[in-house]
Design an enzyme around this catalytic site. Structure first.
Site, short mmCIF file in Angstrom:
data_model
loop_
_atom_site.label_atom_id
_atom_site.label_comp_id
_atom_site.label_asym_id
_atom_site.label_seq_id
_atom_site.Cartn_x
_atom_site.Cartn_y
_atom_site.Cartn_z
N GLU A 1 40.54 53.44 54.67
CA GLU A 1 40.93 54.36 53.92
C GLU A 1 41.67 55.59 55.08
OE1 GLU A 1 36.41 54.58 53.11
OE2 GLU A 1 37.09 55.97 52.21
N ARG B 1 28.34 46.49 62.52
CA ARG B 1 29.88 47.17 63.67
C ARG B 1 29.51 47.47 64.71
NH1 ARG B 1 31.17 52.07 60.87
NH2 ARG B 1 30.56 51.41 58.82
N LYS C 1 33.71 59.28 61.97
CA LYS C 1 35.26 59.31 61.19
C LYS C 1 34.96 60.98 60.62
CE LYS C 1 37.52 56.78 58.50
NZ LYS C 1 38.33 56.10 57.81
P1 ATP Z 1 34.60 55.49 56.60
O1 ATP Z 1 33.91 55.14 55.84
O2 ATP Z 1 33.29 56.93 56.59
O3 ATP Z 1 35.42 56.50 55.66
P2 ATP Z 1 35.03 53.52 57.64
O4 ATP Z 1 34.44 54.08 59.53
O5 ATP Z 1 34.08 52.89 57.23
O6 ATP Z 1 34.72 55.20 57.31
P3 ATP Z 1 37.10 52.29 56.70
O7 ATP Z 1 38.91 53.11 56.65
O8 ATP Z 1 36.93 51.82 55.57
O9 ATP Z 1 36.62 53.69 57.28
O10 ATP Z 1 37.21 51.26 57.36
C1 ATP Z 1 37.94 50.36 58.16
C2 ATP Z 1 36.98 49.51 58.08
O11 ATP Z 1 37.14 48.95 59.56
C3 ATP Z 1 36.39 48.69 57.65
O12 ATP Z 1 36.59 47.67 57.00
C4 ATP Z 1 35.34 49.39 57.86
O13 ATP Z 1 34.48 47.59 57.82
C5 ATP Z 1 35.46 48.93 59.71
N1 ATP Z 1 35.27 49.75 60.57
C6 ATP Z 1 34.85 50.81 60.57
N2 ATP Z 1 34.23 50.85 60.90
C7 ATP Z 1 33.90 50.80 61.81
C8 ATP Z 1 33.01 50.09 63.41
N3 ATP Z 1 32.66 50.63 63.83
N4 ATP Z 1 32.82 48.30 63.26
C9 ATP Z 1 33.73 47.47 62.74
N5 ATP Z 1 34.51 47.57 62.07
C10 ATP Z 1 34.21 48.65 61.24
MG MG Z 2 34.80 52.77 54.94
#
Ligand code: ATP
Ligand code: MG
Length: 562
Positions: A37, A262, A272
């Site tokens: 995102e 994760r 984030k």
């Molecule tokens: P949010 O949804 O709170 O904005 P997010 O960290 O999930 O934050 P995304 O942009 O949705 O952000 O993440 C993109 C991809 O990265 C998703 O597929 C998510 O599962 C993966 N991802 C995010 N954080 C981690 C992490 N700490 N370890 C492994 N994969 C991650």
């Molecule tokens: Mg996310």
């Protein structure tokens, strides 16, 4: 059978893919995606997901898309999109011509929504967000049906079209899926699919005033792109039945969702929302502050993409959440930089040394090996002269037998140069040492003799007349606690910020070859650690970030484990 045999160690995701290849479920296709995102900069956790998704595609001769999940215009910005593209490229991955945006599918998603309404599987809701929450029930209690749940298909279609046409205010209505208000899975209790949001979108402008919710959009995006394996983090396990339900109702293509744990790292945070707070409240200088766990911060600090990819491989994938030791990342980084960083000399806290018996005005060029680990890196020459600077902490006026560095009367080696012996200490009125006097042995040129003399200590140095003033930035973890979220009552993670996480040295001196240091170049400053030239660097004032010290705490941990 799979056409390619993966070379890497196996994991549960590979096992699933192998099974699919064996059964022919996806006609031997492997097509993954990384779906950020664009509401912030990528961090090391995302790097793990990137390496996993692009890595699997590479290993199975498949494809991996880069897809922006840009469904929330309120929080998304072009700056984030640009930074994400840059970071994924820098990590070394290539999506070829497959850069996609969820917003490209808004029309199709809208059509799908009408399809659900016509099938009696979605309705327009007038309850407020707060009422929806109350009606939703809890894990122990079933929810209640909304009084608007049984609207006719015609009325729902009409209202939904008027939502899209902009007739209603933000928050006054939503579109919900009609599933089961008493499902034990809360995600199945008539989840919201669309909300009204009169907001300009970075890519679709003002075309839309309704935007799809993540849970409605995400599975559709994967389906539309004909993704085979939708790899996501564990918290989405409970959402999988919902994604499947939507695709079943629409009779659409089904990817296989696979959840993994994760990445968490100690001494840092990965949310984030919290990273944004650090930036907005000026705890750091920006998203790319070298103390940030962001990819841009790590890059600026001097972490290499190779090390991040190797780290990601070594931690593997798991089904249960855990926290990885930051020391492991640093260990992997040192292994990488050891192979390729040029060894140079920089004196962080200079102390002047005059070599009394060295000829006045003489300059000798000393040959220095650029990298003992890599002969092809060649050699360079470093000027040596009568006045030099050494590290202040390499001198002690009084020292015991275990002190191998400089102290009056004891001979030490100047790297690449000569043996010297301290003969005199000069102090100012306050008693602070301002200068040392030494003698050198002309027979020790290059830093060795053939008379079997033992000299244990080796110091780095710079020639006073040739040294280049530099700014050196030293870092520690941004947080003092392994788990920054562990706080006293009434505090938040910012209470655990390390006040000593950045120390700037402005009197440092580096060897002349560093005058032209290019930002992003990796160096090992002898005895001081790995450094990287910062983007702030210039010929007038080179600036170096210390990436890591040379002390490898992970190697010690590993030894203990064996
Ligand atoms: P949010 O949804 O709170 O904005 P997010 O960290 O999930 O934050 P995304 O942009 O949705 O952000 O993440 C993109 C991809 O990265 C998703 O597929 C998510 O599962 C993966 N991802 C995010 N954080 C981690 C992490 N700490 N370890 C492994 N994969 C991650
Ligand atoms: Mg996310």
């Amino acid at each position: 059978m799979s056409e390619t045999t993966p070379t890497q160690s196996t994991n549960f995701i590979r096992t699933i893919i192998d099974e699919h290849n064996a059964s022919g479920r996806f006609e031997q296709r492997v097509h993954t995606r990384f779906p950020p995102e664009p509401n912030g900069y990528l961090h090391i956790g995302h790097a793990k997901s990137i390496c996993l998704n692009f890595g699997l595609a590479e290993d199975y001769n498949g494809k991996c898309n880069l897809r922006f999940d840009d469904t929330n215009p309120v929080k998304e910005e072009q700056e984030y999109i640009d930074s994400i593209i840059k970071d994924v490229k820098w990590l070394g991955f290539d999506w070829e011509d497959r850069l996609f945006y969820a917003s490209n599918y808004f029309d199709q998603m809208y059509d799908y929504a009408e399809q659900l309404i016509r099938a009696g599987k979605a309705y327009v809701e007038d309850l407020s967000a707060e009422e929806i929450r109350q009606y939703r029930g809890t894990l122990k209690e079933p929810g209640k049906n909304s009084p608007y749940r049984d609207r006719s298909v015609e009325e729902n279609l009409d209202l939904f079209r008027r939502m899209r046409a902009g007739e209603f205010e933000d928050g006054s209505k939503v579109l919900r899926a009609k599933i089961d208000m008493s499902s034990p899975n809360l995600n199945m209790r008539d989840p919201v699919m669309y909300r009204i949001l009169h907001a300009e979108h970075p890519r679709t402008g003002n075309k839309w005033c309704i935007y799809p919710m993540y849970d409605w959009a995400h599975g559709l995006e994967d389906s539309i792109e004909r993704i085979t394996h939708s790899i996501c983090t564990l918290e989405f396990e409970d959402h999988r039945p919902l994604y499947d339900w939507f695709l079943d109702q629409l009779d659409a293509y089904h990817p296989q969702q696979i959840e993994f744990a994760r990445l968490n790292l100690n001494y840092t945070i990965m949310s984030k929302r919290k990273l944004l707070r650090l930036v907005e409240e000026n705890y750091v200088s920006g998203w790319d502050d070298p103390r940030m766990p962001t990819i841009s911060g790590l890059r600026r600090r001097g972490y290499s993409p190779e090390a991040i990819r190797e780290f990601s491989d070594r931690i593997g994938v798991a089904k249960t959440n855990s926290t990885v030791d930051f020391a492991l990342l640093d260990h992997v980084l040192r292994e990488d930089l050891n192979k390729r960083a040029i060894r140079v000399m920089g004196v962080l806290n200079p102390l002047k040394v005059v070599i009394d018996n060295y000829p006045e005005g003489q300059v000798e060029m000393m040959e220095a090996v650029n990298n003992p680990e890599d002969e092809s890196a060649g050699t360079r020459s470093i000027p040596f002269s009568k006045e030099i600077f050494i590290e202040r902490e390499d001198f002690r006026e009084e020292a015991n037998r275990k002190w191998f560095r400089l102290t009056p009367g004891k001979e030490v080696r100047l790297k690449h140069a000569y043996y010297i012996t301290c003969t005199d200490v000069v102090k100012d009125d306050s008693g602070a040492i301002t200068e040392l006097h030494c003698t050198y042995d002309p027979a020790s040129k290059g830093g060795w003799t053939d008379d079997g003399r033992k000299v244990k200590g080796t110091l780095h140095w710079v020639s006073a007349a040739h040294a280049v003033p530099a700014e050196i930035r030293l870092y520690e973890h941004l947080f003092t606690k392994e788990n920054p979220d562990e706080t006293e009552e009434g505090q938040d993670f910012t209470a655990n910020i390390n006040p000593d996480s950045l120390k700037i040295l402005t009197n440092s001196l580096v060897e002349p070859s560093l005058k032209e240091a290019q930002p992003g170049t990796y160096y090992q400053f002898l005895r001081q650690g790995y450094f990287c030239a910062d983007p702030d660097t210039s010929a007038e004032k080179p600036v170096f970030n210390r990436t890591v010290t040379l002390r490898d705490s992970w190697a010690k941990i590993e030894k203990k484990l064996k």
